[in-house]
Scaffold this active site. Structure first.
Site, short mmCIF file in Angstrom:
data_model
loop_
_atom_site.label_atom_id
_atom_site.label_comp_id
_atom_site.label_asym_id
_atom_site.label_seq_id
_atom_site.Cartn_x
_atom_site.Cartn_y
_atom_site.Cartn_z
CE LYS A 1 -1.71 1.44 4.05
NZ LYS A 1 -1.53 2.81 4.54
CG ASN A 2 2.13 2.85 3.64
OD1 ASN A 2 0.97 3.18 3.36
ND2 ASN A 2 2.54 2.62 4.88
NE ARG B 1 0.28 12.10 8.04
CZ ARG B 1 0.55 13.29 8.47
NH1 ARG B 1 -0.38 14.02 9.03
NH2 ARG B 1 1.77 13.78 8.36
CB CYS C 1 -4.81 10.50 11.96
SG CYS C 1 -3.26 9.69 12.19
NE ARG D 1 0.62 10.00 10.69
CZ ARG D 1 0.22 9.08 9.82
NH1 ARG D 1 -1.00 8.62 9.87
NH2 ARG D 1 1.04 8.62 8.91
CB VAL E 1 2.78 18.59 7.03
CG1 VAL E 1 1.91 17.36 6.88
CG2 VAL E 1 1.94 19.83 7.30
CG ASP E 2 7.15 20.29 11.50
OD1 ASP E 2 6.74 19.15 11.21
OD2 ASP E 2 7.88 20.51 12.49
CG LEU E 3 10.13 17.47 9.65
CD1 LEU E 3 10.70 16.07 9.89
CD2 LEU E 3 11.11 18.52 10.14
CG ASP F 1 3.14 1.15 9.70
OD1 ASP F 1 2.77 1.98 10.55
OD2 ASP F 1 3.39 1.45 8.52
CB ILE G 1 7.39 6.11 14.89
CG1 ILE G 1 8.55 5.12 14.73
CG2 ILE G 1 7.16 6.92 13.62
CD1 ILE G 1 9.85 5.71 14.28
NE ARG H 1 -7.37 4.61 5.51
CZ ARG H 1 -6.77 5.63 6.08
NH1 ARG H 1 -7.20 6.05 7.25
NH2 ARG H 1 -5.76 6.24 5.51
C1 EPZ Z 1 4.49 6.72 6.85
O1 EPZ Z 1 3.77 7.79 7.44
C2 EPZ Z 1 3.51 5.59 6.65
N1 EPZ Z 1 2.44 6.03 5.78
C3 EPZ Z 1 2.95 5.14 7.99
O2 EPZ Z 1 2.10 4.03 7.78
C4 EPZ Z 1 4.11 4.72 8.88
O3 EPZ Z 1 3.62 4.39 10.16
C5 EPZ Z 1 5.12 5.86 9.00
O4 EPZ Z 1 5.56 6.29 7.68
C6 EPZ Z 1 6.37 5.47 9.79
O5 EPZ Z 1 6.98 4.36 9.20
C7 EPZ Z 1 2.61 6.07 4.46
O6 EPZ Z 1 3.66 5.77 3.93
C8 EPZ Z 1 1.43 6.45 3.65
P1 EPZ Z 1 6.64 9.96 9.12
P2 EPZ Z 1 4.40 9.26 7.50
O7 EPZ Z 1 6.61 11.28 8.41
O8 EPZ Z 1 5.22 9.49 6.29
C9 EPZ Z 1 6.63 13.20 12.68
C10 EPZ Z 1 0.11 2.75 7.99
O9 EPZ Z 1 -0.43 2.17 8.97
N2 EPZ Z 1 6.63 14.26 11.65
O10 EPZ Z 1 7.83 9.10 8.94
O11 EPZ Z 1 3.28 10.20 7.78
C11 EPZ Z 1 5.33 12.40 12.70
O12 EPZ Z 1 4.33 13.06 13.42
C12 EPZ Z 1 0.69 4.14 8.13
O13 EPZ Z 1 0.16 2.23 6.86
C13 EPZ Z 1 6.75 15.60 12.02
O14 EPZ Z 1 6.86 15.93 13.22
O15 EPZ Z 1 5.33 9.13 8.78
C14 EPZ Z 1 5.81 11.10 13.32
O16 EPZ Z 1 5.83 11.25 14.73
C15 EPZ Z 1 0.38 4.75 9.47
N3 EPZ Z 1 6.76 16.54 11.04
C16 EPZ Z 1 7.24 10.95 12.80
O17 EPZ Z 1 7.61 12.25 12.34
C17 EPZ Z 1 6.64 16.23 9.72
O18 EPZ Z 1 6.66 17.15 8.87
C18 EPZ Z 1 7.41 9.98 11.62
O19 EPZ Z 1 6.42 10.24 10.66
C19 EPZ Z 1 6.54 14.88 9.35
C20 EPZ Z 1 6.53 13.90 10.32
#
Ligand code: EPZ
Length: 423
Positions: free
Chosen positions: A22-23, A94, A118, A123, A125-127, A308, A330, A400
């Protein structure tokens, strides 16, 4: 709404095919925005999230055609017709936020709804935003939308992420491929999904070095072309179904399963007493009568233990011999399955990001509520190991990310069925 009814009925035996990831597929789909030529994806999973992102892309002008009963998807962004991804769609998924980088890189403007938080955490999106700003984008937040413009196009930049973000790495990388000059991304994600996206972009003509490492070097090119790319097997679906015979005994072969996609997870499963064998067609998982040992786990970015699979591993630890410590690093709120597992007789104590699980002899079936995708499936796994009937409601979360879960588990002997919820 549908619900799933599971009854623990002993060991499982047989084969389960693993679907496309999926991802990975979601991120590959966003790459269609970067070219006016068709991008063909094969081994596409049939999931609600894939449908939702198709709708987002269609709303931007990408034509999405499905062939081979949905397994092949042809995405043609010959001419984009909109630069705006609406809240109505983005809030459902997302990963839709990952249209921002490619759209901005190609159109020099993008208006994308903020995805919001969520169940598993804020979660942010600042980065994502900081990375695009470093590449010269001017970004304003207006009424819940990110409005980004890059009048002369994006420019290569150095992006040092303070910690690993899968989504931000992918958004930045997919933007940098069409930026002018070189972009260096440090602390980049090494997830197989990110690697697959990079590989696909390279096949489309992008210049990316350091794929699969913490530092990516991207030399922008003027244009990308179409390609055909196969979606890799879903390592989270794989891990989930590897836990099924671990919780209730038996021997199951996961067709298409690859150990390299889930090494850290496989090592923990083996430490718990499960046998994993690589076969010609996948991975075979067996658990004898000895039971499961308690094992500690700390989630981490790839190649660490995936967040996950934390919920599913907790379901396994509920009936392990001894006490295990599961640490989630995470997401700040990813133990919502714990209270539901406790309803089934599990002994779990959650303190901040650490759950301490003391194995019990047997779980007992109960009505439980799914709260997110991975939490939902952990309740099904627990139900497979429980005495009596477990009714999991709100299973739309499951659809999903898991394709035909009741058919796949039913085919190896699990007593599982889907019904309509009353009331
Ligand atoms: C991806 O989410 C996956 N989703 C998630 O899978 C997975 O749990 C996650 O990576 C970690 O492996 C998809 O690929 C669609 P991150 P993502 O940005 O990209 C923080 C599932 O069940 N953060 O690596 O959103 C964030 O809040 C889903 O299939 C910021 O602070 O994850 C988190 O604590 C759930 N600022 C950490 O970083 C930002 O701008 C890691 O999130 C971005 C992220």
């Amino acid at each position: 709404m549908d619900q799933i009814i599971v009854r623990g009925n002993g060991p499982l035996k047989g084969q389960i095919p693993i679907s496309g990831a999926k991802n990975t597929c979601l991120k590959l789909m966003t790459a269609s925005l970067l070219t006016d030529e068709p991008l063909t994806l094969t081994n596409v999973p049939r999931l609600v999230d894939i449908e939702t992102l198709s709708q987002v892309l269609e709303s931007l002008g990408v034509e999405v055609a499905r062939l081979a009963a949905g397994r092949v998807m042809v995405l043609s962004g010959r001419q984009l017709t909109s630069r705006r991804a609406d809240y109505d769609l983005v809030r459902k998924l997302r990963a839709s936020f990952n249209v921002l980088g490619p759209l901005l890189a190609r159109e020099h403007e993008a208006i994308v709804s903020l995805p919001g938080g969520c169940a598993i955490g804020a979660r942010k999106v600042d980065l994502h935003i900081q990375a695009l700003e470093a590449m010269g984008a001017e970004i304003e937040l207006e009424a819940g939308y990110v409005h980004a413009v890059a009048p002369g196009g994006l420019k290569g930049a150095r992006i040092d992420f303070p910690f690993v973000s899968v989504g931000a790495t992918e958004n930045a990388m997919a933007a940098a491929v069409l930026a002018k000059g070189e972009t260096i991304i440090t602390n980049a994600a090494q997830e197989p999904d990110t690697v697959a996206l990079a590989d696909c972009l390279v096949a489309m003509g992008a210049k990316i070095e350091g794929i699969g490492t913490r530092e990516l070097r991207i030399e922008g090119v003027d244009r990308l072309h179409g390609t055909t790319h196969e979606v890799i097997p879903d390592r989270i679906e794989l891990g989930t179904f590897m836990i099924a015979p671990a919780v209730c005994g038996g021997e199951v072969e996961l067709i298409g399963g690859r150990r390299d996609l889930a090494e850290a997870f496989c090592e923990k499963l083996e430490a718990a007493g499960v046998t994993i064998t690589e076969t010609e067609t996948g991975l075979k998982v067996a658990r004898g009568n000895a039971g499961i040992d308690a094992v500690d786990v700390t989630t981490a970015p790839f190649p660490g233990f995936p967040t996950d699979l934390q919920a599913q591993f907790m379901a396994l630890m509920c009936t392990a011999k001894g006490t295990s410590r599961l640490e989630e690093t995470i997401f700040e709120n990813r133990f919502m399955h714990a209270p539901e597992l406790i309803r089934m007789g599990a002994e779990i104590d959650v303190q901040g990001g650490v759950a301490t699980v003391t194995g019990v002899e047997k779980l007992k079936g109960a009505p439980v509520m799914a709260t997110d995708l991975r939490a939902s499936v952990s309740l099904i796994l627990a139900g497979l190991a429980a005495e009596g009937e477990t009714v999991v409601s709100r299973v739309y979360h499951l659809d999903r990310g898991y394709e035909r879960i009741e058919e796949k588990l039913g085919a190896v002997g699990a007593d599982i069925r889907r019904t309509r919820e009353h009331g």
